[in-house]
Design a protein around this motif. Sequence first.
Motif, short mmCIF file in Angstrom:
data_model
loop_
_atom_site.label_atom_id
_atom_site.label_comp_id
_atom_site.label_asym_id
_atom_site.label_seq_id
_atom_site.Cartn_x
_atom_site.Cartn_y
_atom_site.Cartn_z
N GLU A 63 -38.71 2.95 36.65
CA GLU A 63 -38.00 2.59 37.87
C GLU A 63 -37.93 3.76 38.86
N GLN A 64 -37.70 4.98 38.30
CA GLN A 64 -37.49 6.14 39.18
C GLN A 64 -38.70 6.40 40.09
N GLN A 67 -38.47 4.18 43.01
CA GLN A 67 -37.38 4.62 43.90
C GLN A 67 -37.82 5.79 44.77
N LEU A 74 -35.69 12.35 45.43
CA LEU A 74 -34.29 12.55 45.03
C LEU A 74 -33.89 13.90 45.58
N SER A 91 -36.99 6.34 32.11
CA SER A 91 -35.79 6.48 31.26
C SER A 91 -36.22 6.39 29.80
#
Length: 573
Positions: A63-64, A67, A74, A91
């Motif tokens: 998912e990251q 994103q 980030l 994750s």
Amino acid sequence: MKHILLEISSPRVMLIRAPQKFFNARFPQGPRLSVPIGLLAIASFLESREVQVQIFDAFVEGEQYHQIVEQGVLSKAPDKATENMLHFGASWDEVTQAISDYRPDIIGISAIFDETTEETLQAAKIARAVMPGALIIIGGPSASTHPDSFLEQCPEIDLVCRGDGEETTLELVEWLQGKRPIEMVSSVVYRQEKANKCTAPRSLPQELDHLGQLNYELVKLERYFKLEQRGIMSRQRFSYPGSHRAITVITSRGCPYACSFCSVHIHAGKKYRTFSPEHVLDHLETLVRKYGINHIHFEDDNLTLDRKRFMKLAAGILERDLKFTWDTPNGVHANTLSRDMMVEMKKTGCVYLIVAVESGDQWVIDEVINKKPMTIEHVLDAFSVGKEIGLDLQAFYVIGFPREKMKNIMTTLKFAMNGLVKWDVTPHVNIAMAYAGTDLYQESLTTGVLTGDDKERKSALGIRISDSRHMITTREFTPESMLKLNEKYHRKFVMVLFFKMLKFGLFHPLLLLRNLSYFREIKHQLGGNFKETAMQLFFARLLYPNALIRESTFSSKSRELRASSNQGSGLAP
Ligand code: B12
Ligand code: SF4
């Protein structure tokens, strides 16, 4: 390894890079991204031998990843003084899912840096929980230099592979197929009742071509470029439109030198082993023409050790008309350079050359670091040729060795400053870290100066325990005093660089203005962050004045070619 099932007709292999924890969200302390070439080399070799293999690189999965690509990098760094570190990559649940989807018979996890031990062990635990009957192996420089400690710390790991992994993994596949006994698998360490068993080391031929070419279809190449575009990169890069299509290439392995802080000769051997110039040129040609790569980080430990080979490479790049820019972020050795080579470097697109100077004090170079036969004269020659021919140079220095006195350290810092002021050589000063297996580690243990696992100190320093574990304390200095001194000099270096840039701007106002137009582009890429954009502009462009001047002389035709190659390969992300 009683749980291992033998005689599996076609074992499936999964190679994993685990997610990693970082203190910061940004380069250079934050996530460092590069194609995992060690795993890619093993996977390409296995695939060419018809073994089913998959790479799961947690850095570009989960998912990251989406994103970051969709919302920007980030940008908020976690609190340095707490355990609240940034988890970068898929994750642990996503890692679990990937293993359970592929159901591999062999799970190989890379342990490249000591810094990532915690994550490597966590991945091994997960792998065991998901696939109780699989063979779980680890490899890479960190695992190779202290295999026993990995086996001790983690019962889930069956076996550690030392050194090059291609043939070892294939032999393990053959072992699972029942084609050879485990004793006939070279360079592995596994548990036995009384002590760990270490099989005979593999004999390593001089030529590496038999390993074959890397098969980039085995990695999600476009994802690395997307993250690089978002500011998550492996190294500094020289930025021009599309230059996020940068990739790491290694053309040789092993090193005949024996620098006290370095572990390369332990896990890659003392013999300098190389891919032939033709093999490297074919590799580069594929990267440029098939995958639209336009910047290459040559990460060899010794790109220039064999001068004839280097000159053949340079000639081949020009003959084949391969257009890309490149750098040597891992450093080259001043004693292996010559004026002719540096001229060829400039012609073939070298943006900056890092010279691994290490110390400005000859006694430290000879007696503490053991980097003979390099001398300060070699370094000064390289600096002055760089300035004369207009090739941007940078230099690595290391301070804080057990036998160093403050006066030696100050000699190095002054040398670094002088290199910057007089020859425009940008310095990078690092603090000595004693990695397991190195002479420095041995010396630090026997002289009792290794800082050790000290949680309080870690909080004060704002670095991970695995970092502080490698740091050195003596009567002359502590890790804190070294960090403070380094920061003080870093600020001075930045001031000098800033004034040099202003001077450059005065003499080349048009060039500077054109570069400022990149500001908007980078700002957009970085999600609008002004400070980050200014830093990126400086580190990705303004730090390379000679390259900028050269860039402005490119013909419009070559610019068009570059732009079209930047469109990429059309591969799915
Ligand atoms: C390129 C490079 C980097 C790149 C990226 C590397 C990557 N792929 O992720 C970047 C710039 C990010 C980097 C950063 C750092 N690096 Co670095 N890096 C290297 C370098 C120069 C080359 C690595 C490489 O790609 N080699 C080429 C491939 C083909 O070889 P390989 O990865 O070793 O893989 C082969 C074998 O090891 C084995 N293998 C590897 N994985 C596995 C897994 C399995 C299952 C098996 C069976 C086998 C196997 O098979 C592969 C094929 O033969 C090495 C020096 C070296 N020669 O190893 C240092 C090195 C690995 N780095 C080192 C260090 C210390 C760092 C930093 C901590 C420096 C710092 N203080 O910031 C950081 C850590 C970053 C982090 N993520 O935390 C040390 C590690 C020492 C140690 N014991 O921990 C090395 C050995 C340098 C040295 N002089 O000592 N690094
Ligand atoms: S620092 Fe460079 S020259 Fe020294 S041993 Fe390591 S790879 Fe070889």
